[in-house]
Design a protein around this motif. Structure first.
Motif, PDB file in Angstrom:
ATOM      1  N   MET A 139       2.627   5.250   8.791  1.00 12.96           N
ATOM      2  CA  MET A 139       1.528   5.862   8.610  1.00 12.96           C
ATOM      3  C   MET A 139       0.681   5.808   7.365  1.00 12.96           C
ATOM      4  SD  MET A 139       3.689   8.677   9.241  1.00 12.96           S
ATOM      5  CE  MET A 139       1.919  10.048   7.956  1.00 12.96           C
ATOM      6  N   ILE A 140      -0.441   6.006   7.833  1.00 15.82           N
ATOM      7  CA  ILE A 140      -1.923   5.371   7.543  1.00 15.82           C
ATOM      8  C   ILE A 140      -1.795   7.202   6.168  1.00 15.82           C
ATOM      9  CG2 ILE A 140      -4.478   5.256   7.770  1.00 15.82           C
ATOM     10  CD1 ILE A 140      -2.311   3.057   8.730  1.00 15.82           C
ATOM     11  N   ASP A 141      -2.537   6.000   5.312  1.00 15.93           N
ATOM     12  CA  ASP A 141      -3.243   7.687   3.843  1.00 15.93           C
ATOM     13  C   ASP A 141      -5.209   7.437   4.675  1.00 15.93           C
ATOM     14  OD1 ASP A 141      -3.843   8.398   1.982  1.00 15.93           O
ATOM     15  OD2 ASP A 141      -3.733   6.983   0.109  1.00 15.93           O
ATOM     16  N   ALA A 142      -5.017   8.675   5.297  1.00 13.85           N
ATOM     17  CA  ALA A 142      -5.683   8.748   5.218  1.00 13.85           C
ATOM     18  C   ALA A 142      -6.741  10.158   3.652  1.00 13.85           C
ATOM     19  CB  ALA A 142      -6.426   9.523   7.176  1.00 13.85           C
ATOM     20  N   ALA A 143      -5.935  10.504   3.320  1.00 15.50           N
ATOM     21  CA  ALA A 143      -6.299  11.132   1.055  1.00 15.50           C
ATOM     22  C   ALA A 143      -7.887  11.955   1.585  1.00 15.50           C
ATOM     23  CB  ALA A 143      -5.995  10.904   0.672  1.00 15.50           C
ATOM     24  N   SER A 144      -8.664  10.058   1.453  1.00 18.42           N
ATOM     25  CA  SER A 144     -10.208   9.234   1.725  1.00 18.42           C
ATOM     26  C   SER A 144     -10.569   9.142   2.856  1.00 18.42           C
ATOM     27  CB  SER A 144     -10.394   8.644   0.186  1.00 18.42           C
ATOM     28  OG  SER A 144      -9.791   9.057  -1.161  1.00 18.42           O
ATOM     29  N   ILE A 145     -11.220  10.197   3.042  1.00 18.01           N
ATOM     30  CA  ILE A 145     -12.313   9.332   4.620  1.00 18.01           C
ATOM     31  C   ILE A 145     -13.808   8.788   3.706  1.00 18.01           C
ATOM     32  CG2 ILE A 145     -13.669  10.739   6.357  1.00 18.01           C
ATOM     33  CD1 ILE A 145     -12.025  12.635   6.810  1.00 18.01           C
ATOM     34  N   THR A 146     -14.006   7.679   4.737  1.00 19.03           N
ATOM     35  CA  THR A 146     -14.352   7.096   3.940  1.00 19.03           C
ATOM     36  C   THR A 146     -14.813   5.874   4.718  1.00 19.03           C
ATOM     37  OG1 THR A 146     -13.016   5.052   3.931  1.00 19.03           O
ATOM     38  CG2 THR A 146     -13.151   6.028   1.380  1.00 19.03           C
ATOM     39  N   PRO A 147     -16.142   5.161   4.878  1.00 23.46           N
ATOM     40  CA  PRO A 147     -16.394   4.414   6.142  1.00 23.46           C
ATOM     41  C   PRO A 147     -15.313   2.909   6.434  1.00 23.46           C
ATOM     42  CG  PRO A 147     -18.528   4.284   4.873  1.00 23.46           C
ATOM     43  CD  PRO A 147     -17.504   5.290   3.649  1.00 23.46           C
ATOM     44  N   GLU A 148     -14.614   2.801   5.392  1.00 21.93           N
ATOM     45  CA  GLU A 148     -13.832   1.848   5.926  1.00 21.93           C
ATOM     46  C   GLU A 148     -12.514   2.414   6.883  1.00 21.93           C
ATOM     47  OE1 GLU A 148     -15.821   0.330   2.921  1.00 21.93           O
ATOM     48  OE2 GLU A 148     -15.243   1.777   2.950  1.00 21.93           O
ATOM     49  N   LEU A 149     -11.965   3.512   6.455  1.00 12.98           N
ATOM     50  CA  LEU A 149     -10.759   4.434   7.300  1.00 12.98           C
ATOM     51  C   LEU A 149     -11.536   4.394   8.665  1.00 12.98           C
ATOM     52  CD1 LEU A 149      -8.463   6.160   7.540  1.00 12.98           C
ATOM     53  CD2 LEU A 149      -9.792   8.093   6.714  1.00 12.98           C
ATOM     54  N   LEU A 150     -12.367   5.141   8.618  1.00 17.72           N
ATOM     55  CA  LEU A 150     -13.345   5.144  10.197  1.00 17.72           C
ATOM     56  C   LEU A 150     -13.802   4.097  11.291  1.00 17.72           C
ATOM     57  CD1 LEU A 150     -16.355   7.706   9.718  1.00 17.72           C
ATOM     58  CD2 LEU A 150     -13.710   8.088   9.705  1.00 17.72           C
ATOM     59  N   GLU A 151     -13.928   3.091  10.498  1.00 17.97           N
ATOM     60  CA  GLU A 151     -13.665   1.705  11.147  1.00 17.97           C
ATOM     61  C   GLU A 151     -12.959   1.608  11.639  1.00 17.97           C
ATOM     62  OE1 GLU A 151     -17.536  -1.417   9.757  1.00 17.97           O
ATOM     63  OE2 GLU A 151     -15.662  -0.989   8.170  1.00 17.97           O
ATOM     64  N   SER A 152     -11.323   1.044  10.725  1.00 16.97           N
ATOM     65  CA  SER A 152     -10.562   1.414  11.288  1.00 16.97           C
ATOM     66  C   SER A 152      -9.155   2.482  12.323  1.00 16.97           C
ATOM     67  CB  SER A 152      -9.304   1.152   9.645  1.00 16.97           C
ATOM     68  OG  SER A 152      -8.745   2.177   9.632  1.00 16.97           O
ATOM     69  N   LEU A 153     -10.149   3.126  12.177  1.00 18.63           N
ATOM     70  CA  LEU A 153      -9.642   4.242  13.228  1.00 18.63           C
ATOM     71  C   LEU A 153     -10.829   3.989  14.623  1.00 18.63           C
ATOM     72  CD1 LEU A 153      -9.567   7.076  10.741  1.00 18.63           C
ATOM     73  CD2 LEU A 153      -7.168   6.164  11.593  1.00 18.63           C
ATOM     74  N   HIS A 154     -11.373   3.315  14.385  1.00 22.13           N
ATOM     75  CA  HIS A 154     -12.326   3.477  15.905  1.00 22.13           C
ATOM     76  C   HIS A 154     -12.184   2.443  17.373  1.00 22.13           C
ATOM     77  CE1 HIS A 154     -15.759   3.460  18.065  1.00 22.13           C
ATOM     78  NE2 HIS A 154     -16.038   2.742  18.118  1.00 22.13           N
ATOM     79  N   GLU A 155     -11.314   3.701  18.108  1.00 22.97           N
ATOM     80  CA  GLU A 155     -11.011   2.746  19.146  1.00 22.97           C
ATOM     81  C   GLU A 155      -9.890   2.480  18.581  1.00 22.97           C
ATOM     82  OE1 GLU A 155     -13.584   0.460  21.480  1.00 22.97           O
ATOM     83  OE2 GLU A 155     -14.916   1.671  21.731  1.00 22.97           O
ATOM     84  N   ILE A 156      -8.807   3.100  18.301  1.00 22.12           N
ATOM     85  CA  ILE A 156      -7.242   2.179  17.772  1.00 22.12           C
ATOM     86  C   ILE A 156      -6.258   2.646  19.536  1.00 22.12           C
ATOM     87  CG2 ILE A 156      -7.489   3.750  15.191  1.00 22.12           C
ATOM     88  CD1 ILE A 156      -5.673   5.920  16.364  1.00 22.12           C
ATOM     89  N   GLU A 157      -6.097   1.088  18.750  1.00 22.74           N
ATOM     90  CA  GLU A 157      -4.583   0.303  20.085  1.00 22.74           C
ATOM     91  C   GLU A 157      -5.344   0.664  21.707  1.00 22.74           C
ATOM     92  OE1 GLU A 157      -1.150   2.963  20.529  1.00 22.74           O
ATOM     93  OE2 GLU A 157      -0.740   2.763  18.670  1.00 22.74           O
ATOM     94  N   GLY A 158      -6.645  -0.040  21.535  1.00 22.81           N
ATOM     95  CA  GLY A 158      -7.262  -0.057  21.957  1.00 22.81           C
ATOM     96  C   GLY A 158      -7.993   0.761  23.105  1.00 22.81           C
ATOM     97  N   ILE A 159      -7.667   2.087  22.565  1.00 23.06           N
ATOM     98  CA  ILE A 159      -8.206   3.348  23.922  1.00 23.06           C
ATOM     99  C   ILE A 159      -9.300   3.560  23.501  1.00 23.06           C
ATOM    100  CG2 ILE A 159      -7.414   5.359  24.549  1.00 23.06           C
ATOM    101  CD1 ILE A 159      -4.410   5.360  23.262  1.00 23.06           C
ATOM    102  N   GLU A 160     -10.392   3.534  24.322  1.00 24.89           N
ATOM    103  CA  GLU A 160     -11.790   3.874  24.314  1.00 24.89           C
ATOM    104  C   GLU A 160     -12.717   5.033  23.690  1.00 24.89           C
ATOM    105  OE1 GLU A 160     -13.650   2.283  27.486  1.00 24.89           O
ATOM    106  OE2 GLU A 160     -13.000   0.237  27.334  1.00 24.89           O
ATOM    107  N   ALA A 161     -11.429   6.257  24.266  1.00 24.76           N
ATOM    108  CA  ALA A 161     -12.210   7.531  24.480  1.00 24.76           C
ATOM    109  C   ALA A 161     -11.427   7.702  22.337  1.00 24.76           C
ATOM    110  CB  ALA A 161     -11.002   8.448  24.628  1.00 24.76           C
ATOM    111  N   ASN A 162     -10.656   7.102  21.603  1.00 27.90           N
ATOM    112  CA  ASN A 162     -11.202   7.244  20.335  1.00 27.90           C
ATOM    113  C   ASN A 162     -12.297   6.942  19.232  1.00 27.90           C
ATOM    114  OD1 ASN A 162      -7.846   7.922  20.606  1.00 27.90           O
ATOM    115  ND2 ASN A 162      -7.347   6.324  20.081  1.00 27.90           N
ATOM    116  N   VAL A 163     -13.057   7.719  19.947  1.00 30.30           N
ATOM    117  CA  VAL A 163     -14.452   7.298  19.610  1.00 30.30           C
ATOM    118  C   VAL A 163     -13.893   8.291  17.206  1.00 30.30           C
ATOM    119  CG1 VAL A 163     -16.441   7.098  19.411  1.00 30.30           C
ATOM    120  CG2 VAL A 163     -15.461   6.783  21.110  1.00 30.30           C
ATOM    121  N   ALA A 164     -14.037   7.115  16.441  1.00 29.06           N
ATOM    122  CA  ALA A 164     -14.601   7.863  15.249  1.00 29.06           C
ATOM    123  C   ALA A 164     -15.471   7.558  14.963  1.00 29.06           C
ATOM    124  CB  ALA A 164     -13.476   6.555  14.628  1.00 29.06           C
ATOM    125  N   THR A 165     -16.386   6.557  15.207  1.00 27.56           N
ATOM    126  CA  THR A 165     -18.173   6.303  14.271  1.00 27.56           C
ATOM    127  C   THR A 165     -18.543   6.635  15.605  1.00 27.56           C
ATOM    128  OG1 THR A 165     -18.038   3.286  15.367  1.00 27.56           O
ATOM    129  CG2 THR A 165     -16.133   4.965  13.204  1.00 27.56           C
TER     130      THR A 165
END
Length: 414
Positions: A139-165
């Motif tokens: 479980m990931i705490d996403a209560a605060s949407i920050t640049p650091e959170l978005l960086e951590s979600l970008h292309e998560i698990e190596g899936i290129e379609a997970n573009v968060a930034t």
């Protein structure tokens, strides 16, 4: 402005060499143009930030339109920097953070219908709606949407379609999904999606937070790009330490963007699939401009000349000058091919600005699809001449990015 007017103000170096064709001077000018392009991109990203802040403070049709206009303006210099990709490892390592596409919109926000995907477990994660996210069994705490959170979600698990930034995450937030298929029309997100007092779409406070964080992160990433090409930066060092290698990098970027990336993945694939999801700027219907300025970026590298957003010019010794010393015929043939490509891309742009949007050009049997195919053909043709220019100056054959859409189109449908 039509493409022919645009070309009329650009110098055609068809006669005598304008600058001494010293490799060291060529790669230094190449790096100067890269730095200027990223500086312009950073400046306009900061103007986008100002517009986003105004939208946040007073959501309205006017402030949303202003933010959209700022995003569109920011794409003009950035797209011209894409010619510095492929041959430059530092750019390739960095670029995905700011310009990755296409994206599964449901990772970020609400979408129309069922967007779940067997290939992407996060295609409907909806960060904006969920302050807690299950990622990889944790479980990931996403209560605060920050640049650091978005960086951590970008292309998560190596899936290129997970573009968060990056630009396209911001584009989606400003426009919303384009649900028009191959009919005319872009995304139509209402300004009330950002209005915490009169919220539509739910979670307006988190949507504003995501847009703010994504814009802040874009600025930070572009600051890194400017530093990369400034004196002492790794990008500049890589191309200037060994001038011959730097010239190979420059030609590699030209050829790979021209062939595999633009002609193939960004243009031919959409024609083959008749799929507007393959548009580069699919939410805003700005693809005609993205293609145009990608093409101009390739030409900038060859001619050693870049017109900045303030109208000033960065120019100097160029690849054209170098090739001219070895084979003036090839040098001018390549310049002619680049000019013809710009005319073809300009024809797409003119049609779009006249009311035939790029996604309409991708429809099956659309007559305007011929405009896209003509530009693809010109990009492929100029790539062949780029290879002739490389041979003329005595460099090793470069490895140009390929594309199944061009090399093996039947594989697209397998």
């Amino acid at each position: 402005m039509t493409v022919r007017k645009t070309l009329a103000v650009l110098p055609f170096l068809m006669g005598s060499t304008a600058f001494a064709a010293e490799p060291a001077a060529i790669v230094e000018n190449y790096a100067n143009i890269a730095q200027a392009g990223y500086e312009d991109s950073l400046m306009l990203a900061k103007e986008l930030k100002t517009a986003v802040d105004a939208l946040k403070a007073a959501p309205s049709d006017a402030t949303l339109q202003a933010a959209k206009a700022a995003w569109l303006a920011s794409r003009v210099p950035y797209q011209q920097t894409e010619a510095f990709r492929f041959g430059n490892p530092t750019v390739d390592d960095w670029e995905g953070k700011v310009n990755a596409w296409p994206l599964d919109e449901g990772l970020i926000d609400y979408v129309d219908g069922d967007a779940s995907s067997d290939e992407n477990p996060y295609a409907v994660a909806n960060v904006i709606a969920n302050p807690k996210l299950s990622i990889g069994g944790s479980m990931i705490d996403a209560a605060s949407i920050t640049p650091e959170l978005l960086e951590s979600l970008h292309e998560i698990e190596g899936i290129e379609a997970n573009v968060a930034t990056g630009y396209h995450a911001i584009e989606f937030l400003l426009w919303g999904q384009d649900l028009n298929g191959t009919e005319h029309g872009a995304g139509a997100r209402p300004a009330s999606d950002f209005d915490t007092a009169n919220c539509t779409g739910g979670n307006c406070d988190r949507r504003v937070a995501y847009l703010t964080a994504a814009t802040d992160l874009l600025i930070s990433d572009l600051e890194d790009a400017v530093a990369n090409w400034s004196e002492g930066g790794q990008g500049r060092t890589d191309v200037t330490t060994d001038a011959d290698k730097g010239i190979i990098m420059a030609f590699t970027g030209m050829g790979s963007l021209s062939y595999g990336e633009q002609a193939g993945e960004r243009m031919k694939l959409g024609l083959l699939l008749n799929d507007p999801e393959e548009e580069h700027d699919c939410f805003s219907d700005n693809t005609h401009n993205s293609h145009y300025f990608d093409g101009l970026g390739i030409r900038n590298v060859y001619t050693g000349r870049y017109v900045r957003v303030d109208g000033s010019v960065v120019e100097g010794a160029s690849l054209y000058d170098l090739v001219s010393t070895k084979d003036a015929g090839v040098a001018n043939a390549l310049l002619g091919d680049l000019n013809e490509t710009m005319i073809a891309l300009g024809d797409i742009r003119t049609a779009a600005e006249s009311g035939t949007s790029y996604d309409q050009m991708l429809a099956a049997d659309a007559p305007s699809g011929a405009l896209v195919q003509a530009a693809v053909d010109k990009l492929v043709e100029q790539t062949g001449t780029i290879e002739q220019a490389i041979a003329a100056v005595g460099l090793d054959k470069i490895e140009v990015e390929g594309s199944d859409s061009l090399d093996n189109p039947n594989a697209v449908f397998e």
